[in-house]
Design an enzyme around this catalytic site. Structure first.
Site, PDB file in Angstrom:
ATOM      1  N   THR A 181       6.188  19.360  20.468  1.00  0.00           N
ATOM      2  CA  THR A 181       7.817  19.295  20.125  1.00  0.00           C
ATOM      3  C   THR A 181       7.633  18.063  19.075  1.00  0.00           C
ATOM      4  OG1 THR A 181       7.943  17.742  21.520  1.00  0.00           O
ATOM      5  CG2 THR A 181       8.478  20.163  22.368  1.00  0.00           C
ATOM      6  N   GLU A 327       9.761  25.154  22.270  1.00  0.00           N
ATOM      7  CA  GLU A 327       9.369  25.789  23.528  1.00  0.00           C
ATOM      8  C   GLU A 327       9.811  27.175  23.711  1.00  0.00           C
ATOM      9  OE1 GLU A 327      11.011  22.989  23.066  1.00  0.00           O
ATOM     10  OE2 GLU A 327      10.641  21.424  24.626  1.00  0.00           O
ATOM     11  N   LYS A 432      29.366   9.442  26.947  1.00  0.00           N
ATOM     12  CA  LYS A 432      30.176   9.369  28.149  1.00  0.00           C
ATOM     13  C   LYS A 432      31.136   8.539  27.953  1.00  0.00           C
ATOM     14  CE  LYS A 432      29.435  11.830  32.212  1.00  0.00           C
ATOM     15  NZ  LYS A 432      29.088  11.964  33.737  1.00  0.00           N
ATOM     16  N   TRP A 437      33.160  13.751  28.715  1.00  0.00           N
ATOM     17  CA  TRP A 437      32.053  13.945  27.409  1.00  0.00           C
ATOM     18  C   TRP A 437      32.933  13.781  25.975  1.00  0.00           C
ATOM     19  CZ3 TRP A 437      28.554  18.146  29.934  1.00  0.00           C
ATOM     20  CH2 TRP A 437      27.799  17.412  30.840  1.00  0.00           C
TER      21      TRP A 437
HETATM   22  P1  ADP Z   1      12.855  18.531  18.830  1.00  0.00           P
HETATM   23  O1  ADP Z   1      13.381  18.813  20.363  1.00  0.00           O
HETATM   24  O2  ADP Z   1      12.027  17.597  18.664  1.00  0.00           O
HETATM   25  O3  ADP Z   1      14.107  18.390  17.931  1.00  0.00           O
HETATM   26  P2  ADP Z   1      12.604  21.152  18.123  1.00  0.00           P
HETATM   27  O4  ADP Z   1      12.380  21.469  16.793  1.00  0.00           O
HETATM   28  O5  ADP Z   1      11.969  22.141  19.214  1.00  0.00           O
HETATM   29  O6  ADP Z   1      12.114  19.585  18.167  1.00  0.00           O
HETATM   30  O7  ADP Z   1      14.129  21.116  18.695  1.00  0.00           O
HETATM   31  C1  ADP Z   1      14.916  21.983  19.322  1.00  0.00           C
HETATM   32  C2  ADP Z   1      16.240  21.462  19.238  1.00  0.00           C
HETATM   33  O8  ADP Z   1      17.086  21.522  18.196  1.00  0.00           O
HETATM   34  C3  ADP Z   1      17.039  22.390  20.471  1.00  0.00           C
HETATM   35  O9  ADP Z   1      17.106  21.919  21.597  1.00  0.00           O
HETATM   36  C4  ADP Z   1      18.613  21.706  19.852  1.00  0.00           C
HETATM   37  O10 ADP Z   1      18.895  20.506  20.471  1.00  0.00           O
HETATM   38  C5  ADP Z   1      18.599  21.760  18.473  1.00  0.00           C
HETATM   39  N1  ADP Z   1      18.956  22.839  17.799  1.00  0.00           N
HETATM   40  C6  ADP Z   1      18.205  24.042  17.323  1.00  0.00           C
HETATM   41  N2  ADP Z   1      19.242  24.879  16.581  1.00  0.00           N
HETATM   42  C7  ADP Z   1      20.457  24.224  16.725  1.00  0.00           C
HETATM   43  C8  ADP Z   1      21.681  24.821  16.388  1.00  0.00           C
HETATM   44  N3  ADP Z   1      21.782  26.056  15.616  1.00  0.00           N
HETATM   45  N4  ADP Z   1      22.649  23.854  16.676  1.00  0.00           N
HETATM   46  C9  ADP Z   1      22.492  22.988  17.160  1.00  0.00           C
HETATM   47  N5  ADP Z   1      21.330  22.456  17.821  1.00  0.00           N
HETATM   48  C10 ADP Z   1      20.090  22.937  17.448  1.00  0.00           C
END
Ligand code: ADP
Length: 538
Positions: A181, A327, A432, A437
């Site tokens: 990640t 993931e 919050k 929220w």
């Molecule tokens: P990191 O968790 O370190 O940012 P990732 O690339 O795995 O690495 O990121 C996944 C996260 O990116 C998701 O859990 C979400 O929060 C965010 N994300 C991905 N696509 C979108 C989207 N279209 N809109 C909002 N958030 C998004």
């Protein structure tokens, strides 16, 4: 009763073999500072076999971790194909990590070989003495300053090998690829994809209700190959016969625009900050040609509605929003409009985060773990299950992210009866205020709809009265500005009054993570350290 059907394993090998056999003349374009290198899928597959021979000679065998520190290039693609297909594990290293993170990840993975591109040698050199498991470094290009000590040369290794290699039979559940990640909200954690999960994920990316990649497509792969496998693109392209344009390290709007005009992709994939920069680059030219594009797939972070409108109105391009995580391989939801009655409604669908795709199960849970209805209103955390969703992290870290076989995504939002999700925040970014929220994502998206605003990020900051309140950090477009009152009045037309921030910071740029997302950790830390100049709304 058992079925009568064959139990054929789903292997990356079969994607590679079939891709070469059927789509051998399909092309990979790699941008270089000198021009464009072009290779056919057959050439790439043959090089992958030469590389597998070279790897075997160096002692790479089942489960050996082979890391890459590379941009989006043909050579990187060859490592992508060779490594898992020979039974080893591909581990892509993020070129933008700090040295401590880089050495942590290499050691955590126990990488044995690293393939590095010439331009990235200084990054690897900084950690070379800290990564004892690494026995061989292969350089694509030359280590002319000798920064890495003993190295092998990629092209020389391939030149002496034959292009015959018998890809082995493997168990489809065997680990194929290791991705970490990007650590936006904590320490990087490893996820190990299998052959089966990669195969199914590739198939899912060819489905019309998702990205629908096919032989008629040519993809501009802007998402880095060190970020969640470039969203699976290499394997999907080989499965579907899709040409690939590899921008190397040339990710700025101006370069992307000229690639779009000259190489005429049908679809482009990347994070919203990149597409915002492309819009900027296009607005600084008198004409621009986007006519080859059927869509731009934007994901990895929330896509502002104003961006979707700008691409459609100015350039006739549909933005396709996707959602996923390391993931989830990553594709899990894609916002394809289900037949809209007006252009306005179509944009509304496209501005949703995504519609959950076939193969992925989703549920929404409240803070007490109770299931919430799919009513488009109830807000909770998304949990997922499916054949390309991880069931744990490498080395058993982060067990709190799993609940009875489901992945807790840490993303908060709503789910409607049609399976459209709308993300309002990440658990670690929620604001919050007085027990309620406030959606930072909503505030950012609305702010980025203001004509003077180039980028906006909103984070929670401590507040004596309300516990937390939003702080808006705003970057103006060049030669444009607005006052706090003007921005607050603009927001008042879009959100409830108590959401409107009192604290504002006008900054040169928003700090970004290694994959180009807003880095809210850094913003919160800057605020706490008093490093941001705050304008208070009266
Ligand atoms: P990191 O968790 O370190 O940012 P990732 O690339 O795995 O690495 O990121 C996944 C996260 O990116 C998701 O859990 C979400 O929060 C965010 N994300 C991905 N696509 C979108 C989207 N279209 N809109 C909002 N958030 C998004």
């Amino acid at each position: 009763m058992k079925s009568t059907m064959q139990d054929a394993p789903l292997l990356i090998r079969d994607i590679v073999l079939r891709g070469e056999q059927i789509y051998g003349t399909k092309q990979v374009f790699t941008l270089t500072p000198q021009g464009v290198d072009v290779a056919s899928f057959s050439q790439v597959a043959a090089n992958a076999r030469r590389l597998a021979n070279a790897f075997a000679r160096l002692g790479v065998s089942a489960d050996t971790r082979v890391a890459t520190l590379m941009w989006n290039t043909q050579a990187h693609m060859e490592v992508y194909l060779a490594t898992p297909t020979m039974g080893a594990i591909l581990h892509t290293l993020n070129v933008r990590l700090f040295p401590e993170q880089l050495s942590f990840i290499i050691n955590d993975a126990e990488d044995y070989v690293i393939v590095v591109e010439e331009t990235l040698i200084p990054i690897l050199a900084r950690v070379r003495s800290l990564i004892p498991s690494v026995r061989h470094i292969i350089v694509k290009g030359h280590d002319s300053e000798g920064l890495l000590g003993d190295v092998l040369n990629y092209d020389e290794l391939l030149a002496v090998e034959t292009d015959h290699f018998d890809w082995p039979d493997l168990d489809e559940r065997q680990a194929a690829i290791l991705c970490y990640t990007s650590g936006t909200t904590g320490d990087p954690k490893g996820v190990l994809y299998s052959h089966r999960s990669t195969w199914l994920h590739s198939m899912a990316s060819t489905v019309t209700n998702s990205v629908g990649l096919s032989e008629s497509d040519r993809v501009l792969a802007v998402v880095p190959m060190f970020h969640v496998n470039a969203w699976g693109l290499v394997y999907t392209a080989f499965m579907a016969g899709t040409d690939l344009i590899m921008p190397n390290m040339l990710f700025k709007g101006e370069y992307l625009l000229s690639m779009i005009e000259q190489l005429r992709p049908t679809i482009a994939l990347g994070v919203p900050t990149i597409w915002n920069d492309l819009l900027r680059a296009a607005s600084e030219k008198t004409t621009s040609d986007f006519s080859s594009l059927r869509g731009i797939l934007a994901g990895g972070a929330a896509v502002p509605r104003s961006m979707i409108e700008a691409f459609k109105e100015r350039h006739g391009v549909d933005v396709i929003q996707g959602w996923g995580m390391t993931e989830t391989s990553p594709l899990a939801a894609v916002a394809i409009p289900p037949g809209a009655s007006s252009p306005e409604e179509e944009i509304t669908y496209r501005a949703k985060t995504g519609r959950i795709i076939a193969g992925i199960e989703v549920r929404l849970k409240d803070v007490d773990g109770q299931a919430l209805p799919w009513d488009g209103v109830s807000v909770g955390e998304f949990e997922l299950r499916g054949p390309w969703v991880t069931g744990s992290y490498y080395h058993g870290q982060g067990s709190e992210s799993f609940r009875d076989g489901w992945l807790r995504t840490g993303d908060i939002g709503t789910l409607d009866a049609q399976g459209f999700m709308v993300i309002t925040d990440r658990t670690k970014d929620v604001i919050k205020s007085g027990g309620e929220w406030i959606s930072s994502v909503d505030l950012e998206n609305k702010l980025m709809g203001h004509p003077a605003v180039f980028e906006a990020a909103v984070v929670a900051v401590p507040d004596d009265r309300w516990d937390e309140r939003p702080l808006a950090c705003v970057v103006f477009r060049s030669d444009q500005t607005a006052t706090v009152e003007e921005l607050a009045t603009f927001l008042a037309d879009h959100v409830v009054k108590w959401w409107i921030p009192e604290r504002w910071a006008f900054v040169e740029s928003i700090p970004k993570t290694s994959v180009g997302k807003f880095d809210k950790k850094v913003l919160r830390a800057s605020y706490a350290a008093g490093a941001l100049e705050i304008t208070q709304r009266s």
